[in-house]
Design a protein around this motif. Structure first.
Motif, PDB file in Angstrom:
ATOM      1  N   LEU A 162       0.833  -1.211   0.000  1.00 40.04           N
ATOM      2  CA  LEU A 162       0.000   0.000   0.000  1.00 40.04           C
ATOM      3  C   LEU A 162       0.867   1.261   0.000  1.00 40.04           C
ATOM      4  O   LEU A 162       0.564   2.250  -0.660  1.00 40.04           O
ATOM      5  CB  LEU A 162      -0.917   0.023   1.223  1.00 40.04           C
ATOM      6  CG  LEU A 162      -2.014  -1.044   1.279  1.00 40.04           C
ATOM      7  CD1 LEU A 162      -2.895  -0.809   2.498  1.00 40.04           C
ATOM      8  CD2 LEU A 162      -2.854  -1.033   0.016  1.00 40.04           C
ATOM      9  N   ARG A 163       1.947   1.198   0.735  1.00 40.89           N
ATOM     10  CA  ARG A 163       2.835   2.348   0.878  1.00 40.89           C
ATOM     11  C   ARG A 163       3.448   2.691  -0.476  1.00 40.89           C
ATOM     12  O   ARG A 163       3.537   3.856  -0.863  1.00 40.89           O
ATOM     13  CB  ARG A 163       3.883   1.935   1.909  1.00 40.89           C
ATOM     14  CG  ARG A 163       5.088   2.718   2.089  1.00 40.89           C
ATOM     15  CD  ARG A 163       5.869   2.127   3.268  1.00 40.89           C
ATOM     16  NE  ARG A 163       6.826   1.103   2.847  1.00 40.89           N
ATOM     17  CZ  ARG A 163       8.022   1.381   2.351  1.00 40.89           C
ATOM     18  NH1 ARG A 163       8.402   2.625   2.190  1.00 40.89           N
ATOM     19  NH2 ARG A 163       8.833   0.411   2.004  1.00 40.89           N
ATOM     20  N   VAL A 164       3.864   1.684  -1.208  1.00 45.37           N
ATOM     21  CA  VAL A 164       4.461   1.941  -2.517  1.00 45.37           C
ATOM     22  C   VAL A 164       3.364   2.273  -3.543  1.00 45.37           C
ATOM     23  O   VAL A 164       3.518   3.149  -4.386  1.00 45.37           O
ATOM     24  CB  VAL A 164       5.318   0.730  -2.961  1.00 45.37           C
ATOM     25  CG1 VAL A 164       5.822   0.924  -4.387  1.00 45.37           C
ATOM     26  CG2 VAL A 164       6.491   0.539  -1.994  1.00 45.37           C
ATOM     27  N   TYR A 165       2.238   1.581  -3.425  1.00 49.23           N
ATOM     28  CA  TYR A 165       1.097   1.846  -4.302  1.00 49.23           C
ATOM     29  C   TYR A 165       0.616   3.288  -4.122  1.00 49.23           C
ATOM     30  O   TYR A 165       0.252   3.967  -5.084  1.00 49.23           O
ATOM     31  CB  TYR A 165      -0.011   0.859  -3.959  1.00 49.23           C
ATOM     32  CG  TYR A 165      -1.289   1.000  -4.749  1.00 49.23           C
ATOM     33  CD1 TYR A 165      -1.392   0.484  -6.042  1.00 49.23           C
ATOM     34  CD2 TYR A 165      -2.397   1.639  -4.205  1.00 49.23           C
ATOM     35  CE1 TYR A 165      -2.566   0.610  -6.766  1.00 49.23           C
ATOM     36  CE2 TYR A 165      -3.567   1.768  -4.923  1.00 49.23           C
ATOM     37  CZ  TYR A 165      -3.655   1.254  -6.200  1.00 49.23           C
ATOM     38  OH  TYR A 165      -4.813   1.382  -6.913  1.00 49.23           O
ATOM     39  N   GLY A 166       0.665   3.744  -2.894  1.00 46.80           N
ATOM     40  CA  GLY A 166       0.277   5.133  -2.607  1.00 46.80           C
ATOM     41  C   GLY A 166      -0.993   5.181  -1.772  1.00 46.80           C
ATOM     42  O   GLY A 166      -2.051   4.777  -2.231  1.00 46.80           O
ATOM     43  N   TYR A 167      -0.867   5.684  -0.545  1.00 49.48           N
ATOM     44  CA  TYR A 167      -2.054   5.817   0.323  1.00 49.48           C
ATOM     45  C   TYR A 167      -3.100   6.715  -0.334  1.00 49.48           C
ATOM     46  O   TYR A 167      -4.292   6.524  -0.166  1.00 49.48           O
ATOM     47  CB  TYR A 167      -1.655   6.417   1.680  1.00 49.48           C
ATOM     48  CG  TYR A 167      -1.045   5.460   2.675  1.00 49.48           C
ATOM     49  CD1 TYR A 167      -0.694   4.156   2.327  1.00 49.48           C
ATOM     50  CD2 TYR A 167      -0.823   5.863   4.001  1.00 49.48           C
ATOM     51  CE1 TYR A 167      -0.124   3.298   3.259  1.00 49.48           C
ATOM     52  CE2 TYR A 167      -0.264   5.010   4.939  1.00 49.48           C
ATOM     53  CZ  TYR A 167       0.083   3.730   4.564  1.00 49.48           C
ATOM     54  OH  TYR A 167       0.636   2.877   5.492  1.00 49.48           O
ATOM     55  N   ASP A 168      -2.606   7.700  -1.099  1.00 47.45           N
ATOM     56  CA  ASP A 168      -3.550   8.641  -1.709  1.00 47.45           C
ATOM     57  C   ASP A 168      -4.369   7.966  -2.806  1.00 47.45           C
ATOM     58  O   ASP A 168      -5.405   8.491  -3.217  1.00 47.45           O
ATOM     59  CB  ASP A 168      -2.807   9.871  -2.252  1.00 47.45           C
ATOM     60  CG  ASP A 168      -1.678   9.483  -3.197  1.00 47.45           C
ATOM     61  OD1 ASP A 168      -1.215   8.315  -3.136  1.00 47.45           O
ATOM     62  OD2 ASP A 168      -1.261  10.328  -4.008  1.00 47.45           O
ATOM     63  N   GLN A 169      -3.919   6.805  -3.281  1.00 50.43           N
ATOM     64  CA  GLN A 169      -4.657   6.091  -4.329  1.00 50.43           C
ATOM     65  C   GLN A 169      -5.747   5.194  -3.743  1.00 50.43           C
ATOM     66  O   GLN A 169      -6.522   4.594  -4.478  1.00 50.43           O
ATOM     67  CB  GLN A 169      -3.695   5.213  -5.150  1.00 50.43           C
ATOM     68  CG  GLN A 169      -2.595   5.999  -5.850  1.00 50.43           C
ATOM     69  CD  GLN A 169      -3.153   7.024  -6.804  1.00 50.43           C
ATOM     70  OE1 GLN A 169      -3.971   6.707  -7.656  1.00 50.43           O
ATOM     71  NE2 GLN A 169      -2.742   8.268  -6.651  1.00 50.43           N
ATOM     72  N   ILE A 170      -5.757   5.060  -2.430  1.00 50.06           N
ATOM     73  CA  ILE A 170      -6.743   4.167  -1.813  1.00 50.06           C
ATOM     74  C   ILE A 170      -8.070   4.920  -1.700  1.00 50.06           C
ATOM     75  O   ILE A 170      -8.119   6.006  -1.119  1.00 50.06           O
ATOM     76  CB  ILE A 170      -6.259   3.708  -0.420  1.00 50.06           C
ATOM     77  CG1 ILE A 170      -4.952   2.931  -0.583  1.00 50.06           C
ATOM     78  CG2 ILE A 170      -7.325   2.865   0.278  1.00 50.06           C
ATOM     79  CD1 ILE A 170      -4.270   2.593   0.717  1.00 50.06           C
ATOM     80  N   PRO A 171      -9.146   4.375  -2.279  1.00 51.71           N
ATOM     81  CA  PRO A 171     -10.420   5.112  -2.239  1.00 51.71           C
ATOM     82  C   PRO A 171     -10.969   5.184  -0.817  1.00 51.71           C
ATOM     83  O   PRO A 171     -10.820   4.235  -0.042  1.00 51.71           O
ATOM     84  CB  PRO A 171     -11.340   4.280  -3.142  1.00 51.71           C
ATOM     85  CG  PRO A 171     -10.721   2.925  -3.207  1.00 51.71           C
ATOM     86  CD  PRO A 171      -9.258   3.086  -2.980  1.00 51.71           C
ATOM     87  N   THR A 172     -11.576   6.323  -0.494  1.00 42.24           N
ATOM     88  CA  THR A 172     -12.189   6.429   0.826  1.00 42.24           C
ATOM     89  C   THR A 172     -13.537   5.726   0.802  1.00 42.24           C
ATOM     90  O   THR A 172     -14.186   5.629  -0.242  1.00 42.24           O
ATOM     91  CB  THR A 172     -12.419   7.892   1.242  1.00 42.24           C
ATOM     92  OG1 THR A 172     -13.281   8.483   0.272  1.00 42.24           O
ATOM     93  CG2 THR A 172     -11.135   8.668   1.281  1.00 42.24           C
ATOM     94  N   ALA A 173     -13.939   5.214   1.942  1.00 47.28           N
ATOM     95  CA  ALA A 173     -15.229   4.536   2.050  1.00 47.28           C
ATOM     96  C   ALA A 173     -15.964   5.112   3.242  1.00 47.28           C
ATOM     97  O   ALA A 173     -15.342   5.534   4.215  1.00 47.28           O
ATOM     98  CB  ALA A 173     -15.006   3.042   2.229  1.00 47.28           C
ATOM     99  N   GLU A 174     -17.286   5.150   3.114  1.00 49.14           N
ATOM    100  CA  GLU A 174     -18.060   5.686   4.232  1.00 49.14           C
ATOM    101  C   GLU A 174     -18.277   4.587   5.268  1.00 49.14           C
ATOM    102  O   GLU A 174     -18.614   3.454   4.918  1.00 49.14           O
ATOM    103  CB  GLU A 174     -19.407   6.206   3.739  1.00 49.14           C
ATOM    104  CG  GLU A 174     -20.059   7.104   4.765  1.00 49.14           C
ATOM    105  CD  GLU A 174     -21.332   7.752   4.226  1.00 49.14           C
ATOM    106  OE1 GLU A 174     -22.245   7.985   5.025  1.00 49.14           O
ATOM    107  OE2 GLU A 174     -21.396   7.998   3.002  1.00 49.14           O
TER     108      GLU A 174
END
Lengths: 354, 794
Positions: B466-478
């Motif tokens: 995830l760190r290399v993939y990018g935390y900012d690329q992880i979609p937010t969920a409600e």
């Protein structure tokens, strides 16, 4: 008699209108309308007259009596009104005289801030748990996956003491409350912990005691995306900036795996810090919060099966949030009990913002 | 951890700018605290040549220079004594900002002569302390060259904060590897030299403490010439804030930052006999490179020769065996020390060193031999000499793990869909080995690299990906609504809500909420303790914060004292927090000091009294939902810090709810409080659980009746006794009793007082008859008489 009476009635009414006291009015009333008064006596005479005269004279006398009575009434009202005006003038106060309306106390900004955080997460189903401030090393460190010689344990500047024959610590964070709760209650869990924590550090930006709020969620499906959504929403709601930039940055905490630090955007103009992305969109980042997915070792230590359950945890410094939101410049002033500071930065007991 | 852009590029083939690199480092979890870019500050200054100097007509010390910038020839007025024709120096043009001036330069007239710029000294550009004149550069440097290029300092410096789990990133090579995994460039593997020694090492190695030091490699190099390091090495070290010492020492320092591989170099001629790694003996003396003398214990890990300690393994070298410019033969050390041992040794002796910070986080065990070989190469290159064979003791510890990663864990924990191929690619780029034959499409088996000490479970791999993939690329969920009725919307229990309520209540009564330390000095702790048990910190921050507070009052009294000293005469505070007696309990304490009211045009000065805090306390208790009549109030049994005659304690059954009253004059004296102080302490845990429901409301439609009575009672009878006795006559019908008068006088007889009370009766189902009222009255009178001996005043 007709003529005389009517003449004298008009004289009397003129006289009445000139009277200046209630006593004089009463005197005239008695003279004219009293039992022995002139008009009353004339009324008594009516019986002696023949029916025809009695009728006409009766009308005249009644009319005269009403005229006098109404003149008396009018003059009485005039005199009373004058007397009231006089009284009001006499009763006049200097309403500019200062009054003592008592002083309202204040609620400490730490209390207010904790309220606001709890308010937000309370609506998401989180509820507050409590735990002692003198903790076991196990609850404060080991159970949280911080082994004995772990650098993180050394970096925390822990206060130690001996309590009931056992070596204890002043909790360095509110996280032991997570451990106590998970050992007592079973998932699903959505809990908060808030309160005093202690670290042996004292300078411009550290005090040996400060406050934290933290949250823990354990269930079967909540993942990092939920954590992101929840924390972004919280930061924007807490600081009341709907487009506040929020960034998740990989970091390290022993008790979370997939750990993140959370930064919010700010700009600085002539020494004044403003949260948000600013007019130009060029902004810096300010670290405000740590969070992550609960480490499987922590769940194991709390007898929760990490292959079945997972969740997230987050924690923040209350004073830092209060300083940022309410523009308090110096951490050390929080604990100085300066009455002027409390009056300025404290909150009215009637203030509600959570 | 500091490193320069050019240093990074030795291991990373990239076109990314320093700013882009910094952004990627942050995204990878390597927080960039600072980038120092000389280009930003000094990029405007170029090398120029002074063509000619003539004296200034109106100033002896000034010269008028004709200066060739490469683009034009300018007239510059200069006061430097060293300015001369033919000299290469540095010019600041109008508009540029000279660091020592801080403002854009303007064309100016100096004593009537125009100057179109300013010749600069190293001090003026923030590059040195000395100021003997303007830059006097090598004549070979071309006019127009950037000064930072001329000086070889055109190299941005990154300062990265490395988290405790990433000891490997205390070496530039592994930072480059992270960036390459992120796609910022191509990772460049260093070549690995290998030297066949031409002779066996005359210094042999023996490990006694195999737990502290499982593996030790040494090499003798004879015939070296120690000297100042070459320019590239000095610049690399200076750029990251290290002081070059000599080539031998600088090479080991360099590799520490380059490969996260600490090494040590001994002057071999100062080693007597052979090297042994063992526990130190008790009180064994050792003098470190930092010139400090240490007395060791068996917990310490010593590297000794035949005469005693020559180094503290993995922490610091010894002064006596260290290299100097005269050193001719060296013994090079590369070892692997146990991280926990190094951490505890370093901590117990308070030694912070680059070696310690690496070994305690974990140094790549597999880098031991490549490290010593690379150091050998550099020593031979710079200092010459002939290398021995390696002297090896112990064995390389195995720190690798095999981890099985079910790929669906990425979605399960991370909430993001990442294809297995991408996940495998990231892990391989980070140095993990993908074990093809044991993997399936659903799960991959990976072996961790020797330089990573923080990877042992599948979740660790999830974080890496995830760190290399990018935390900012992880979609937010409600977050879904809690479908389990855990708590009310406000998140607080009834008791927690009540605590919050009483804070508002007390603030509403004019008290300011404050927060004071949970600790205080021992003397104050003694003055406010019920017994001799004291809870003292082992490591207090200062003596006046050494004890856990047995009461909140001393801190509150001190807080008032501080305010009084600032001229704030009336300080009224409350605090909700723990006390430690030594049991930890939550207390709500309040204090009022100074005066109740100052003299105004309306009233005279009003003194504070115990009744003011009694009012606070009863308001609090009533708000908590307690019936004030159910609380037992007794006098004379409050703790010693209260005035014995002007204080009370409150109980509910056996539980002490709290105390209130005036502070004892002696306590005020000790605490140096000059005004009266009235206080209360309420023990929140002893308050009953607040009731969440209330009884149904029954309002009486009938006219209430009030009756006044005055009872003459002996003076020592407590007022409550009369009130309680009266109330007992008709507890359901009497809704309130007000004590409206307390009178003492000779007419009553000696030691007697009269108490006037107004009793309010509310009928429930019909209006009272005269007979009923008389009967109730009689009952009240009888009750008071039998309980207190009081008689109706005639």
């Amino acid at each position: 008699m007709d003529y005389h009476l009517s003449l004298s009635i008009s004289e009397i009414t003129i006289k009445i209108a000139a009277l200046q006291s209630l006593e004089e009015l009463e005197q005239i009333r008695l003279q004219e309308l009293g039992k022995q008064g002139r008009i009353s006596l004339l009324m008594k005479e009516l019986g002696k007259l023949d029916p025809e005269d009695r009728k006409t004279q009766g009308q005249i006398l009644n009319q005269a009596r009403e005229q006098v009575a109404s003149a008396l009434e009018d003059q009485k009202r005039i005199l009373e009104r004058a007397a009231l005006s006089q009284r009001l003038i006499q009763e006049t106060l200097d309403i500019t005289l200062p009054v003592n309306y008592g002083s309202l106390g204040r609620v400490h900004p730490v209390t207010q801030t904790i309220d606001e955080v709890i308010g937000f997460f309370g609506r998401l189903g989180f509820s507050l748990r409590e735990g002692p401030e003198i903790e076991t090393e196990y609850n404060n460190f080991s159970a949280l996956n911080i082994p004995d010689h772990h650098p993180a344990r050394q970096e925390m500047d822990t206060f130690y003491l001996t309590h009931e024959g056992e070596r204890k610590v002043l909790r360095t964070h509110t996280s032991p409350v997570q451990i106590r709760t998970m050992l007592k209650e079973k998932p699903p869990l959505r809990i908060l912990a808030a309160g005093r924590v202690y670290r042996s550090d004292w300078d411009q930006t550290h005090t040996p005691m400060f406050h934290q709020v933290e949250g823990l969620l354990v269930d079967k499906d909540t993942h990092f995306g939920h954590l992101k959504g929840c924390i972004i929403e919280f930061c924007r709601s807490f600081f009341d900036i709907k487009d506040l930039p929020v960034r998740f940055r990989p970091s390290y905490f022993p008790f979370t795996e997939v750990s993140a630090e959370v930064d919010i955007g700010y700009t600085r103009h002539q020494g004044t810090l403003t949260l948000g992305h600013g007019k130009t969109g060029q902004h810096g980042w300010l670290e405000v919060l740590g969070c992550g997915m609960v480490h499987p070792n922590v769940l194991n230590n709390c007898e929760i099966d990490p292959s079945e359950f997972q969740g997230f945890a987050f924690g923040m410094g209350v004073e830092r949030f209060a300083m940022l939101k309410y523009g308090i410049p110096d951490l050390r002033t929080f604990f100085e009990s300066d009455s002027r500071w409390l009056a300025h930065y404290g909150f009215s007991p009637f203030f509600r913002n959570s | 951890m500091k490193f320069t852009y050019s240093w990074l590029k030795r291991y990373l083939d990239t076109t990314a700018s320093p700013q882009e690199i910094a952004q990627h480092l942050v995204d990878l979890g390597l927080e960039v605290e600072d980038i120092h870019d000389p280009q930003e500050i000094l990029g405007a200054f170029k090398v120029v040549e002074i063509l000619e100097t003539t004296p200034h007509p109106d100033a002896d010390r000034l010269k008028i220079c004709r200066v060739n910038t490469g683009e034009s020839v300018l007239q510059i007025v200069c006061g430097a004594p060293n300015a001369r024709a033919g000299m290469k120096s540095v010019l600041a043009l109008p508009g540029s900002i000279v660091p020592a001036i801080g403002q854009p330069l303007k064309v100016g007239k100096i004593r009537g002569v125009e100057s179109f710029g300013m010749m600069c000294s190293s001090r003026e550009l923030g590059l040195g302390e000395e100021d003997e004149g303007i830059f006097d550069l090598e004549n070979t440097i071309l006019v127009g060259t950037l000064l930072i290029d001329a000086l070889g300092i055109n190299d941005p410096v990154f300062d990265v904060s490395v988290t405790p789990n990433r000891g490997d990133c205390l070496g530039v090579i592994n930072i480059a590897r992270d960036l390459a995994a992120k796609g910022v460039g191509r990772f460049i593997s260093p070549s690995s030299p290998s030297f066949q020694g031409s002779f066996p090492s005359p210094i042999q190695v023996n490990i006694q403490d195999k737990e502290g030091c499982p593996y030790y490699v040494g090499r003798y190099i004879k015939g070296v010439t120690n000297r100042p390091s070459p320019d590239w090495l000095q610049k690399a070290l200076i750029a990251i804030g290290q002081t070059p010492i000599s080539a031998l020492v600088d090479i080991t320092n360099y590799l520490s930052f380059d490969r996260a591989r600490p090494l040590h170099v001994f002057d071999a001629d100062k080693i007597k006999g052979s090297i042994c790694i063992r526990q130190a003996q008790e009180a064994e003396a050792f003098k470190g490179l930092n010139d400090k003398e240490y007395f060791l214990t068996s917990a310490h890990l010593a590297i000794v020769d035949d005469q005693g300690p020559v180094a503290l393994g993995g922490v610091i070298g010894g002064l006596e065996s260290s290299c100097t410019l005269e050193t001719q033969n060296v013994f090079l050390e590369a070892a692997w020390f146990d991280p926990i041992r190094i951490a505890s040794v370093g901590r117990s002796l308070s030694i912070l060193s680059d070696a310690r910070s690496r070994f305690e986080r974990g140094v790549d065990p597999a880098s031991t031999i490549p490290g010593i070989e690379e150091a050998t190469r550099l020593i031979q290159e710079i200092c010459g000499g002939e290398a021995s064979e390696l002297a090896i003791a112990g064995a390389i510890p195995n720190n690798q793990h095999e981890i099985t990663l079910p790929y669906d864990l990425l979605q399960q924990r991370g909430g993001v869909e990442i294809a297995p191929e991408q996940a495998i690619g990231i892990l391989k780029a980070l140095g993990l080995q993908y074990l093809t034959e044991r993997s399936t499409p659903a799960k991959g088996v990976f072996r961790t690299p020797t330089w990573r000490f923080d990877l042992s479970i599948p979740e660790d791999l999830v974080e890496e990906i995830l760190r290399v993939y990018g935390y900012d690329q992880i979609p937010t969920a409600e977050l879904p609504h809690a479908d389990y009725g855990l708590s009310p919307a406000h998140g607080l229990s009834p008791k927690q809500l009540k605590v919050r309520e009483i804070k508002s209540l007390l603030a509403g009564r004019g008290l300011q909420e404050t927060i004071t330390w949970s600790f205080l000095g021992e003397e104050q702790a003694n003055d406010f303790s019920l017994d001799s048990t004291r809870l003292t910190l082992d490591n207090p921050i200062s003596q006046d914060l050494a004890c856990m507070r047995p009461s909140l009052l001393p801190n509150l009294l001190q807080a008032c004292g501080r305010n009084h000293n600032r001229g704030i005469e009336t300080a009224n505070f409350f605090e909700v927090g723990p006390q430690f007696l030594p049991k930890e309990t939550l207390v709500c304490a309040g204090i009022r000091t100074g005066f109740k009211e100052f003299k105004t045009w309306q009233n005279d000065i009003k003194e504070l009294s115990a009744f003011d805090v009694k009012a606070d306390v009863f308001a609090l208790l009533e708000n908590w939902g307690l019936n004030p009549d159910s609380v037992q109030l007794s006098q004379g049994d409050a703790p010693a810090w209260y005035h014995p005659g002007r204080s009370g304690s409150l109980k509910l059954g056996h539980k002490v709810l709290g105390y209130f009253g005036e502070i004892h004059p002696s306590t005020l004296h000790t605490m140096d409080i000059k005004t009266k102080a009235v206080c209360f302490e309420i023990f929140i845990e002893n308050l009953p659980e607040p009731k969440s429901s209330r009884p149904s409301l029954a309002l009486s439609p009938y006219q209430p009746v009030e009756r006044d009575y005055a009872f003459v009672v002996p003076e020592q009878v407590a007022a409550t006794a009369v009130l309680k006795a009266a109330k007992k006559a008709e507890p359901n019908l009497i809704t309130s009793i007000v004590l409206f008068d307390v009178f003492k006088g000779p007419s009553l007889g000696e030691n007697m007082k009269s108490l006037g009370i107004k009793v309010r009766l509310e009928p429930k189902d019909k209006t009272f008859t005269e007979e009923e009222l008389t009967s109730i009255s009689n009952k009240i009178i009888q009750n008071v008489q039998s309980a207190t001996g009081g008689v109706l005043r005639q």
